[in-house]
Design a protein around this motif. Structure first.
Motif, short mmCIF file in Angstrom:
data_model
loop_
_atom_site.label_atom_id
_atom_site.label_comp_id
_atom_site.label_asym_id
_atom_site.label_seq_id
_atom_site.Cartn_x
_atom_site.Cartn_y
_atom_site.Cartn_z
N GLN A 490 -49.68 -2.52 -84.15
CA GLN A 490 -48.93 -1.63 -83.53
C GLN A 490 -49.56 -0.52 -83.04
O GLN A 490 -49.56 0.23 -81.87
N ILE A 491 -50.58 -0.06 -83.83
CA ILE A 491 -51.49 1.27 -83.37
C ILE A 491 -52.56 0.61 -82.39
O ILE A 491 -52.67 1.36 -81.33
N ARG A 492 -52.80 -0.59 -82.26
CA ARG A 492 -53.80 -1.02 -81.28
C ARG A 492 -53.07 -1.12 -79.84
O ARG A 492 -53.67 -1.12 -78.75
N THR A 493 -51.72 -0.97 -79.66
CA THR A 493 -51.05 -1.08 -78.68
C THR A 493 -51.08 0.62 -77.82
O THR A 493 -50.79 0.84 -76.71
N LEU A 494 -51.40 1.51 -78.68
CA LEU A 494 -51.39 2.93 -78.34
C LEU A 494 -52.50 3.07 -77.45
O LEU A 494 -53.61 2.42 -77.30
N ALA A 495 -52.71 4.31 -76.72
CA ALA A 495 -53.63 4.72 -75.69
C ALA A 495 -54.90 5.31 -76.79
O ALA A 495 -54.73 5.41 -77.91
N TYR A 496 -55.97 4.73 -76.10
CA TYR A 496 -57.29 5.30 -77.00
C TYR A 496 -57.33 6.40 -77.75
O TYR A 496 -57.50 6.54 -78.94
N PRO A 497 -57.13 7.52 -76.92
CA PRO A 497 -57.11 8.85 -77.49
C PRO A 497 -56.15 9.09 -78.92
O PRO A 497 -56.56 9.44 -80.22
N ALA A 498 -54.92 8.31 -79.01
CA ALA A 498 -53.89 8.25 -79.82
C ALA A 498 -54.57 7.33 -81.14
O ALA A 498 -54.56 7.76 -82.20
N ARG A 499 -55.10 6.23 -80.72
CA ARG A 499 -55.89 5.52 -81.84
C ARG A 499 -56.70 6.23 -82.49
O ARG A 499 -56.86 6.07 -83.56
N PHE A 500 -57.77 6.78 -81.66
CA PHE A 500 -58.84 7.50 -82.23
C PHE A 500 -58.42 8.74 -83.13
O PHE A 500 -58.83 8.61 -84.43
N ALA A 501 -57.25 9.51 -82.71
CA ALA A 501 -56.90 10.58 -83.71
C ALA A 501 -56.29 10.11 -84.97
O ALA A 501 -56.29 10.43 -85.95
N LEU A 502 -55.66 8.71 -84.78
CA LEU A 502 -54.95 8.22 -85.96
C LEU A 502 -55.89 7.70 -86.91
O LEU A 502 -55.86 8.24 -88.31
N TRP A 503 -56.95 7.01 -86.44
CA TRP A 503 -58.04 6.44 -87.52
C TRP A 503 -58.87 7.55 -87.88
O TRP A 503 -59.20 7.55 -89.05
N PHE A 504 -59.13 8.67 -87.22
CA PHE A 504 -60.19 9.49 -87.62
C PHE A 504 -59.64 10.53 -88.56
O PHE A 504 -60.02 11.00 -89.52
N GLY A 505 -58.36 10.65 -87.99
CA GLY A 505 -57.47 11.54 -88.98
C GLY A 505 -57.45 10.93 -90.45
O GLY A 505 -57.41 11.56 -91.34
N ALA B 39 -69.02 6.16 -72.24
CA ALA B 39 -68.30 7.45 -72.19
C ALA B 39 -67.52 7.88 -73.22
O ALA B 39 -67.57 8.95 -74.01
N CYS B 40 -66.54 6.64 -73.44
CA CYS B 40 -65.69 7.02 -74.71
C CYS B 40 -66.47 6.93 -75.73
O CYS B 40 -66.12 7.78 -76.64
N ILE B 41 -67.24 6.06 -75.94
CA ILE B 41 -68.12 6.18 -77.52
C ILE B 41 -68.80 7.49 -77.55
O ILE B 41 -68.62 7.99 -78.55
N ALA B 42 -69.26 8.05 -76.53
CA ALA B 42 -70.39 9.14 -76.64
C ALA B 42 -69.31 10.40 -76.95
O ALA B 42 -69.57 11.20 -77.84
N VAL B 43 -68.24 10.28 -76.56
CA VAL B 43 -67.02 11.76 -76.53
C VAL B 43 -66.78 11.51 -77.89
O VAL B 43 -66.65 12.60 -78.68
N SER B 44 -66.30 10.20 -78.37
CA SER B 44 -65.86 9.90 -79.57
C SER B 44 -66.87 10.34 -80.68
O SER B 44 -66.45 11.24 -81.80
N ALA B 45 -68.11 10.03 -80.57
CA ALA B 45 -69.21 10.32 -81.57
C ALA B 45 -69.47 11.80 -81.55
O ALA B 45 -69.42 12.40 -82.73
N ALA B 46 -69.52 12.42 -80.55
CA ALA B 46 -69.54 13.94 -80.40
C ALA B 46 -68.48 14.47 -81.12
O ALA B 46 -68.68 15.52 -81.79
#
Lengths: 530, 385
Positions: A490-505, B39-46
């Motif tokens: 379900q998370i995989r269907t989200l946009a990258y910023p949302a996925r990133f925020a969830l997992w990094f969070g 770019a995505c990887i670079a921004v995420s890493a930063a």
């Protein structure tokens, strides 16, 4: 080596890197090397036990395979000449030989398990009997090595041996491949108890590097660490305090301890399994699921179909069924029908088989009476609810409750309370004390400690409780979302910023709120001791 | 026939042109995808690194409140490193000797590299590190830390080690100092150690997130309040009065380090009444100093000469000196340093008050120092627990 140690994270990084940079043909060998290294670093002295089990089961299974093949060849060669009786005689002869090899493998490995795990339990019981009969002499306990994961790898090996004996699949021809099946490092600490035909389908690769698969596996590992470090290990001080000082913490405290332990055990065990399955997934290997949201079960039977699934199925396939159809059981059934009537006679073998299975399940968990009583307690609840099934059907035919949310919730809470109260045997590790603590809940009359702030003196401050509540909320939310499909999907269907925020969070939550490092006791997974 | 063949060839050309164009577009698309992925990887890493760095900075103790000792070691790096004398040691140095007084009275440019319960190997590594930055004429070491032969407390380790800049010296220092259960990785990524401080965050953690205030004056931790020494406890009898092998080994290494770098080593025992300084310990130090031809001054035996009065010169009943006591000790010590000691080949410490640049630096420090005296007089800091 603790899954929660920095060393393990370093080890995992090296193992994953090595796994994907070597030629695909060498992946199995690399994995076997890392698996043995893991075992050596965790419990170096016990490596010899693992090797003995691996070698004996491999050769016994090989022999079984050869006997199968010889039998088939013999029957094929003399297909035209042999009468039906002769064919039967040949099969009997081969069966006898196979049985010998099976018994050799079973007795040797169960013998090792029994000696390592149950010798001192036996000595304590013999001493108890001697005291009972007024004798003063007693046997001293023996200092024995209990190899890490012995119950898990022995059961896994024996399932392979029995399956080969039954002709379910041919034996593995390569010793190193078989050794990897037994020693695959992510599942050495606490299972799951994999089946050869399932695990071998993906265990030997080859696996190409797939960033999506790697990241998906690591996401599950992270979720496992969340459960273990943020929830289970944070609860540890309170649970330990309640269990270790029962004279002070009884009544409502025992109730709180019971619920805390139920949550701790769930987060600890399922967290560990998430780490195991996640690591395997990162390598492209599929390991069987061991839990399906067990605390959402509406009955004890359902609970046991969703909790520690691989163990339950092992006992069903390799003890319950064989015991149910064994000679003595058939005789018992016959006797029962003759003397106790058809209804009871028919059920008698099921009851006895069930008791045997749950006795074995109990003692598998630990060499002490509390585990046996725990197992038998589960058995009684299961049998009673099974026998009350017609009454339930009658009740629901009269009162339409089954589809009501409140009724479902009641059944879920009832199952949680039943299972949690049985787990008190696991907590206190002392049968009379467990009963005392259980009954103290109804007699102590100190329920106000649950609301007057006394729980804040258990080594957890309000901020800890806040983290636990947040963790529990997340746990329940994820479990509810899982009912549709995998949350990761379900998370995989989200946009990258949302996925990133969830997992990094989630990573930050584990990093900051995890109970690890200086000031926290590094704790092994609870099921590691079984 | 010709016409049709030319049509075919032009069609072919058109087709191949289309294919080429398509391929080119596909290639551009792939490049674009790759670029956006990169770019995505670079921004995420930063973002990951930035958030982790911020979080680590927030969660690490600031040592700006009641406990300031953890901020001392790092302050040295902001100094212009041309000191003639560097003290290295525990609280008996940074609370009992006053470099500002030494400058004002004798023109001695000195610094104290002190930290709470600084162990002898930590002093050794701080000396080693100091010598990588500058070349003082004299290094002063307080012998009290000889009593510890093994790592002691994790919290004190952190106060000394977290402030050090990364170098091989710091790595060696960490390895020598870690107590059982400590992990090297916790020093590399202090967030792993201090992650649970989210519970204790206070205003200081936000105020000093990006910058810190100066807590010492050239390493001197000033206290102006007074708590007379009364009922000073006698030392409890010990099972073994001998300093341990590890402590002596580091003492030898300190001596060798100073000799190899042509630095005069001066051993002192500061005049703190407790922890108790046993006569048996004194004997061992005297013997060692004599055997190695080292200058050793025990200020506990010089109370008359220094004029120290434990009724007025200590702020915590004899454990540490207050400003008045530190200045008396510094006055006496400065006098000795200004004279030199030919017996040990120690030259007289130069009076550098005539150097304009150095003087102006000191002027600034003196202003802050005097402001702090006034502040403490107006708001007495009270007694440390």
């Amino acid at each position: 080596m603790l899954f929660t140690s920095y060393e393990f994270l370093g080890f995992l990084f090296l193992a994953l890197t090595a796994y994907y940079i070597v030629p695909k043909k060498a992946q199995s060998a690399v994995l076997l090397g890392f698996s043995y290294l893991f075992y050596f670093l965790s419990d170096g002295r016990a490596l010899v036990f693992l090797l003995v089990t691996t070698a004996t089961v491999f050769f016994a299974a090989k022999k079984l395979g050869e006997l199968h093949a010889s039998q088939e060849a013999c029957l094929k060669e003399h297909k035209a000449e042999f009468s039906r009786e002769e064919k039967k005689a040949v099969k009997e002869e081969f069966l006898k030989k196979r049985r010998k090899w099976l018994l050799f493998g079973l007795l040797l490995n169960l013998g090792i398990l029994a000696v390592c795990k149950y010798t001192n339990f036996a000595i304590a019981n013999v001493n108890g009997l001697l005291h009972f009969f007024g004798r003063t002499e007693e046997f001293s306990p023996i200092s024995l090595l209990l190899p890490m994961g012995i119950s898990f790898y022995t059961f896994q090996s024996l399932s392979y041996l029995i399956d080969v004996y039954r002709g379910k699949y041919p034996p593995q021809r390569s010793l190193s491949r078989y050794a990897l099946f037994v020693s695959f490092f992510p599942q050495m600490i606490q299972g799951p108890i994999s089946r050869y035909d399932e695990l071998s389908a993906t265990l030997y690769g080859p696996h190409s590097f797939d960033p999506a698969q790697l990241s998906s596996g690591l996401q599950r590992v992270l979720w496992g660490y969340f459960k273990k470090l943020v929830i289970a290990d944070r609860l540890l001080p309170a649970v330990n305090l309640i269990i270790r000082t029962p004279e002070e913490y009884h009544g409502a405290y025992a109730f709180a301890g019971m619920l805390f332990y139920a949550l701790e055990l769930y987060a600890d065990f399922t967290g560990g399994i998430d780490i195991t399955i996640g690591i395997a997934e990162a390598m492209g290997i599929r390991v069987r699921e061991n839990f399906i949201r067990p605390y959402f079960s509406k009955s004890v039977k359902e609970y046991w179909n969703r909790w520690h699934i691989t163990m339950g199925q092992w006992f069903t396939d390799y003890i319950f069924y064989p015991v149910s159809v064994s000679g003595p059981m058939l005789k018992l059934s016959k006797w029962g029908r003759a003397h106790l009537g058809n209804v009871i006679g028919k059920r008698l073998t099921v009851w006895v088989s069930c008791l045997i299975v749950w006795f074995a399940t109990g003692i598998w968990h630990g060499a002490s009476w509390n585990f046996i009583v725990w197992g038998l307690g589960n058995c009684i609840i299961l049998l009673v609810s099974q026998e009350l099934e017609p009454f339930y059907r009658w009740f629901h035919s009269r009162v339409n409750l089954e589809d009501r949310f409140g009724w479902k919730l009641f059944r879920i809470l009832r199952t949680i309370l039943l299972m949690s109260s049985l787990r008190m045997f696991d907590c206190y590790r002392d049968v009379p004390l467990t009963f005392r603590m259980f009954f103290s809940m109804f007699t102590a009359g100190n329920w106000k400690v649950l609301v007057d702030g006394s729980l804040l003196n258990l080594g957890l401050d309000p901020k800890d409780f806040l983290v636990l509540l947040g963790g529990l909320f997340l746990l329940i939310t994820v479990s509810l979302l899982q009912r549709k499909r995998s949350v990761r999907e379900q998370i995989r269907t989200l946009a990258y910023p949302a996925r990133f925020a969830l997992w990094f969070g989630l990573f930050l939550v584990v990093l900051v709120f995890g109970a690890y490092g200086v000031g926290f006791d590094a704790s092994q997974f609870i099921y590691n001791q079984f | 026939m010709q016409a049709s063949s030319s049509t075919i060839s032009s069609e072919k050309e058109a087709l191949s042109f289309e294919a080429l164009k398509e391929q080119e577009e596909k290639g551009r698309g792939n490049r674009k995808n790759r670029l956006s992925a990169a770019a995505c990887i670079a921004v995420s890493a930063a973002l990951i690194l930035g958030v982790l760095a911020l979080l680590q900075a927030l969660l690490m103790p600031k040592y700006m409140g009641k406990i300031v000792e953890g901020a001392m070691v790092a302050e040295y790096y902001g100094e212009v490193k041309d000191h003639d004398m560097v003290f290295v040691g525990d609280c008996e140095l940074y609370e009992n000797f006053d470099p500002v007084y030494l400058w004002k009275q004798y023109g001695i440019n000195s610094y104290i590299r002190g930290s709470a319960q600084q162990l002898i190997w930590q002093s050794y590594y701080l000396m080693e590190e100091t010598l990588q930055y500058e070349h003082p004429k004299v290094m002063v070491f307080n012998v009290l830390s000889l009593q510890y032969n093994e790592p002691q407390k994790e919290s004190y380790n952190r106060m000394t080690l977290d402030g050090m800049r990364w170098s091989k010296t710091k790595i060696d220092d960490i390895n020598a100092s870690m107590t059982k259960g400590e992990q090297f990785l916790d020093y590399v990524f202090p967030i792993l150690r201090f992650h649970s401080r989210w519970k204790e965050l206070e205003q200081d953690d936000f105020t000093y997130l990006f910058h810190k205030r100066q807590v010492t004056f050239n390493g001197y931790y000033m206290r102006t309040d007074v708590k007379p020494a009364e009922n000073v406890p006698e030392g409890k009898p010990l099972g073994n009065y001998n300093f341990g092998d590890n402590a002596w080994d580091y003492m030898d290494r300190i001596v060798k380090l100073c000799r190899d770098n042509d630095v005069q080593l001066l051993l002192v025992k500061a005049p703190s009444l407790y922890p108790f300084w046993y006569p048996q310990w004194e004997e061992q130090v005297e013997e060692y100093a004599a055997a190695n031809h080292l200058e050793y001054i025990n200020f506990l035996e010089l109370t008359e000469e220094t004029g120290l009065d434990f009724q007025t010169d200590t702020y915590d009943a004899g454990l540490h000196l207050n400003l008045s006591g530190a200045d008396k000790i510094s006055d006496y010590f400065g006098g000795l340093l200004a004279k030199g000691n030919p017996e040990y080949g120690r030259e007289a410490m130069p009076d550098r008050r005539g150097e304009p640049e150095l003087s102006s630096r000191w002027e600034e420090k003196i202003k802050a120092y005097e402001a702090e005296i006034r502040r403490q007089k107006e708001n007495p800091p009270g007694i440390d627990p």
